[in-house]
Scaffold this active site. Structure first.
Site, PDB file in Angstrom:
ATOM      1  N   GLU A 139       0.838  -1.191   0.000  1.00 36.78           N
ATOM      2  CA  GLU A 139       0.000   0.000   0.000  1.00 36.78           C
ATOM      3  C   GLU A 139       0.879   1.249   0.000  1.00 36.78           C
ATOM      4  OE1 GLU A 139      -0.079   2.109   3.642  1.00 36.78           O
ATOM      5  OE2 GLU A 139      -1.934   0.975   3.948  1.00 36.78           O
ATOM      6  N   CYS A 167      -3.446  -4.532   3.836  1.00 35.31           N
ATOM      7  CA  CYS A 167      -2.395  -5.391   4.386  1.00 35.31           C
ATOM      8  C   CYS A 167      -2.336  -6.788   3.787  1.00 35.31           C
ATOM      9  CB  CYS A 167      -2.530  -5.493   5.903  1.00 35.31           C
ATOM     10  SG  CYS A 167      -2.256  -3.929   6.735  1.00 35.31           S
ATOM     11  N   HIS A 174      -2.612 -12.307  10.654  1.00 39.07           N
ATOM     12  CA  HIS A 174      -2.181 -10.919  10.435  1.00 39.07           C
ATOM     13  C   HIS A 174      -1.962 -10.243  11.781  1.00 39.07           C
ATOM     14  CE1 HIS A 174      -1.812  -6.885   9.054  1.00 39.07           C
ATOM     15  NE2 HIS A 174      -2.961  -6.496   9.600  1.00 39.07           N
TER      16      HIS A 174
END
Lengths: 352, 386, 136
Positions: free
Chosen positions: A85, A117, A240
């Site tokens: 990103e 992400c 994550h």
């Protein structure tokens, strides 16, 4: 029940590589500036890129490590995909620069991926398809970021820099074979950044239950169901890691033990490397895994979605592990900086 | 062969001439040189300049200067060879008159470095480096000299403090030079307190870039009237040699090989030995260059040039005086004009016109300019004409 | 804007693509097509290994305008294990003091922003202290 994504031709990870910059900004140093040091801290410290680093340079080093472990010529790569990103250019691919630096040009696909992400795992899934279809033998998927948080914002404590790269290839050449993958995606606006805005906006507490926990939990449960497995069937798991708390809580909710997530839980000392976050946990786990170990990875990208995937480690791990630096080698290499240095390096000072 | 002689010199004071332009500086120097030569007019004009295209947005400086000193219908061109530009302009003038293509030729150097200030000047200075493989990596000429200095100290166990001797000597000699940029002696303690430019190289290890213009008129002796206003100085020989442009391309960066070969060939042309040289105007753009030059030229053994700064041998009354009018460090370094200042100062010594700085019985001068770390070494030997 | 000058050199800059002399075997970097050792034509492409030793280094404290935002920074002469010497910045030094003889390895980093924030980002080789590895 959703069906598992699994290629006709078995595929896996032929080589992997990590990169974490040298510099660390302790969370308490940020707190010193913004909260007089009061309040809880989401992590210990985060990795900050040097003045000469960005998503492209991080990708290059992680990819060189992956190539070293794979032991293949870069010219054999038929795709170089960079998920991030924080691509340095708004328009101009990071991937062509990375491909050129690796020596993979000119006969290769090159493309930049973006999904908050989870752009890195998104590129990995595409690579599974490309290799699994038999169209090509090797594809490179990278997730890397130099994430930015608005000064003083909660995200500033965790928004970090780092990345991981994977060369996806035929299962028989792999150090970890793909067992399958499955994605879970909805339109959930928990976090975004509009064009030409330097810092993202986020939904604060909205980023938790309806976003992170809903998506990772759903993807993981569907994956376990589709593969007819339970948490006990996995040696390790990685979720994550935007902060230290979330991945531990979701692991517990899903029935994974602290030991299963320990090797991949790098966030306390690295921070949230965004597109690199879950997969940096994967590289750290591969660094310690043994043949026969099974590893579950579930990424999360705001906006929102999760990619679940699992691998079984092969005998090839033993001979390839030492061919490139370990994730922990980079984490150990550490120079602390203060907030003022961070402000200068991250371009938060107006110079002209 | 007919002697090639210097009939006149002219130069402006070196310094920051905010109010004076490139062309005005050049005109001033040229008219003085022509006046000293009894009004001789050159048929060829070679103008040395390093930075006008980047600092003053002016190329074609040769034509500009010839035009503004009132010379038309003459051959005029710019000569650029980094820091050796001035000496290479003299070389061009020498070749023009030696070949018979011209009877009289003007070598002129001019630099207007104060047309820009700040980091843009550092950028401009870096154009003398290898653009793709040195400057693009952030190297500057001062940083390059610092690399040499650090390695020199490392390899030879030279004393860091000993480098003070060269700027201290330069400043002492500049006191007697009315045209010098810094006419004040400095103490060693001042040197040691100086701001660091590029470790271990400090502000006093680097010659200051300055404005200035110097002109030298040369002619074949046979074309001159028997009486000339000034004593004639003969160009006894030239020796010019190049090395790699980039420092990293050398097998041994501490060996200024071009210095050695250009001095050897200049001596051969002039039919003299190093022992017969009375003084040496050398190119002290950075203090580290001094020992490297002394060693490569053959005045000191490898690794021991720095000691010559300690024993008095480089002073005006020493066995090999250098920087007799202040050198680049204290007279100032007006880029393309520097080589011609060096020549003009040697001419003053040989004419006996060096005032307080006069070296008794100066009969032979070795004058040498370098571009960068001896990427080009241009050496000449001057003697009073018989 | 100078685009082609950087673009043309991308292979050298990004990954030390040099040459090897087919006559005497000398490795050449930067590529120069004529071997400085034997004088013969040398156009055979060869990628250098990228490890070396610091020959000398300096901290630049008066940076040219192109490098002002990075100042101060360290530039070094590196003796490559392949043979040639090159000029490059040292990076990732952190609290490590460089020294003559330090072992370094090549990384690809941002050299500078060309023109300004709107211009090209120039990437190229730098060197850093060899990364310490638990397994090697």
């Amino acid at each position: 029940m959703p069906e598992l994504l699994r290629p006709e031709r078995p595929v896996g990870i032929v080589g992997y590589g990590a990169y974490v910059p040298r510099y660390r900004l302790p969370a308490k140093e940020i707190a010193r500036i913004w909260t007089q040091g009061r309040g809880g801290l989401p992590i210990e410290e985060k990795a900050v890129p040097g003045l000469d680093e960005d998503t492209i340079t991080i990708s290059i080093e992680a990819a060189r490590n992956a190539l070293a472990r794979a032991g293949i010529d870069a010219e054999l790569l038929r795709a170089v995909w960079v998920g991030s990103e924080s691509h340095p250019y708004a328009v101009k691919p990071s991937s062509t620069i990375v491909a050129e630096a690796l020596g993979a040009t000119p006969f290769t696909q090159a493309g930049d991926w973006e999904f908050a992400c989870k752009a890195g795992t998104e590129a990995m899934v595409a690579a599974f398809g490309l290799i699994g279809s038999g169209m090509a033998d090797y594809a490179l998927a990278i997730g890397a970021d130099t994430a930015q948080g608005r000064p003083g914002d909660a995200l500033e404590y965790t928004a970090a820099a780092g990345g991981a790269a994977f060369i996806i290839g035929p299962a028989e050449e792999s150090l970890a074979v793909l067992l399958g993958t499955l994605s879970y995606v909805t339109d959930t606006p928990d976090f975004w950044r509009r064009a030409q805005q330097p810092y993202p906006e986020h939904g604060m507490r909205f980023t938790g239950e309806p976003a992170y926990f809903q998506h990772i939990g759903s993807a993981a449960r569907a994956f376990l169901e589709a593969t007819n497995t339970t948490p006990q069937d996995y040696t390790y798991a990685i979720f994550h890691q935007p902060n230290a708390k979330f991945p531990q809580r979701i692991a517990k909710q899903l029935g994974f033990t602290p030991e299963q997530i320990a090797p991949g839980l790098v966030v306390p000392t690295v921070g949230n490397t965004y597109s690199g976050s879950a997969i940096l946990g994967l590289t750290a786990t591969l660094d310690v895994a043994k043949p026969g170990d099974r590893i579950l990875v579930v990424s999360f990208g705001s906006g929102a979605g999760s990619d679940a995937m699992a691998f079984e480690v092969t005998d090839l791990i033993e001979e390839r592990r030492a061919l490139a630096p370990a994730t922990q080698d980079y984490i150990r290499r550490r120079t602390e900086i203060d907030y003022a240095t961070y402000v200068r390096w991250r371009g938060k000072l107006v110079l002209k | 062969m007919d002697d090639i002689v210097i009939t006149g010199i002219g130069f402006t004071p070196v310094g920051e001439h905010w109010e004076v332009s490139l062309r005005e500086l050049a005109t001033d120097a040229a008219l003085k040189a022509m006046q000293e030569s009894g009004g001789l007019r050159p048929q060829a004009v070679y103008v040395a300049n390093q930075y006008a295209p980047v600092l003053s947005r002016q190329a074609n400086v040769g034509v500009l200067v010839a035009d503004f000193i009132g010379l038309h219908d003459v051959e005029a061109a710019t000569v650029e060879a980094g820091g050796a530009s001035g000496m290479m302009a003299l070389r061009a003038a020498y070749l023009a008159v030696a070949s018979g293509e011209a009877d009289v030729a003007l070598a002129l150097g001019v630099e207007k470095s104060t047309d820009r200030v700040g980091p843009d000047v550092e950028t401009a200075l870096s154009v003398v480096l290898d653009a793709d493989y040195e400057a693009e990596h952030g190297l500057t000429p001062a940083a390059q000299a610092a690399l040499l200095m650090q390695r020199y100290i490392h390899e030879y166990n030279a004393e860091r403090a000993a480098f003070a001797a060269f700027p201290v000597l330069a400043h002492r000699n500049a006191v007697g030079n009315p045209a010098a940029m810094f006419r004040r002696a400095i103490k060693e303690s001042t040197y040691h307190r100086a701001t660091m430019l590029s470790d271990p190289l400090n502000l006093f290890d680097a010659a200051p870039l300055a404005d200035g213009a110097a002109a030298v008129l040369v002619a074949r002796r046979s074309v001159l009237p028997p009486e000339m206003p000034q004593p004639l100085v003969r160009i006894a020989g030239f020796g010019i040699a190049n090395d790699t442009l980039a420092l990293h391309d050398r097998d041994d960066p501490l060996d200024f090989a071009a210095v050695r070969s250009s001095v050897e060939s200049a001596c051969k042309r002039a039919n003299c030995s190093l022992e017969e040289v009375d003084f040496f105007e050398l190119y002290d753009a950075f203090s580290i260059y001094v020992p490297l030059i002394l060693e490569a030229a053959g005045f000191a053994p490898r690794g021991e040039g720095w000691k010559m700064g300690q024993d008095g041998s480089l002073e005006l009354d020493g066995k090999l005086p250098i920087l007799t009018m202040g050198g680049l460090k204290a007279r100032g370094n007006p880029g393309g004009a520097t080589g011609l200042y060096q020549v003009a100062e040697a001419v003053m010594q040989l004419r006996g016109q060096a005032g307080d700085n006069q070296i008794p019985n100066a009969r032979r001068a070795l004058v040498q300019s370098l571009s960068g770390p001896a990427s080009l070494a241009a050496t000449t030997i001057l003697e009073p004409a018989p | 804007m100078d685009i082609s000058r950087h673009w043309r050199n991308r292979k050298q800059r990004y990954r030390l693509v040099g040459e090897v002399c087919p006559h005497c075997g000398a490795k050449l970097f930067p590529p120069r097509d004529v071997c400085p050792h034997c004088g013969m034509e040398a156009k055979t492409v060869e990628t250098l290994v990228g490890t070396g030793t610091v020959y000398a280094f300096t901290t630049v404290r008066q940076a040219p305008s192109d490098f002002a935002e990075q100042s101060p920074y360290v530039v070094a002469l590196i003796s490559l294990d392949d043979g040639p010497m090159l000029t490059a910045q040292l990076t990732d030094l952190g609290d490590v003091e460089p020294y003559v003889g330090m072992r370094v390895e090549m990384v690809t980093r941002k050299l500078r922003n060309a023109d300004d924030e709107r211009g090209l980002i120039i990437y190229g080789y730098k060197f850093r202290p060899v990364l310490e590895r638990a397994l090697a």
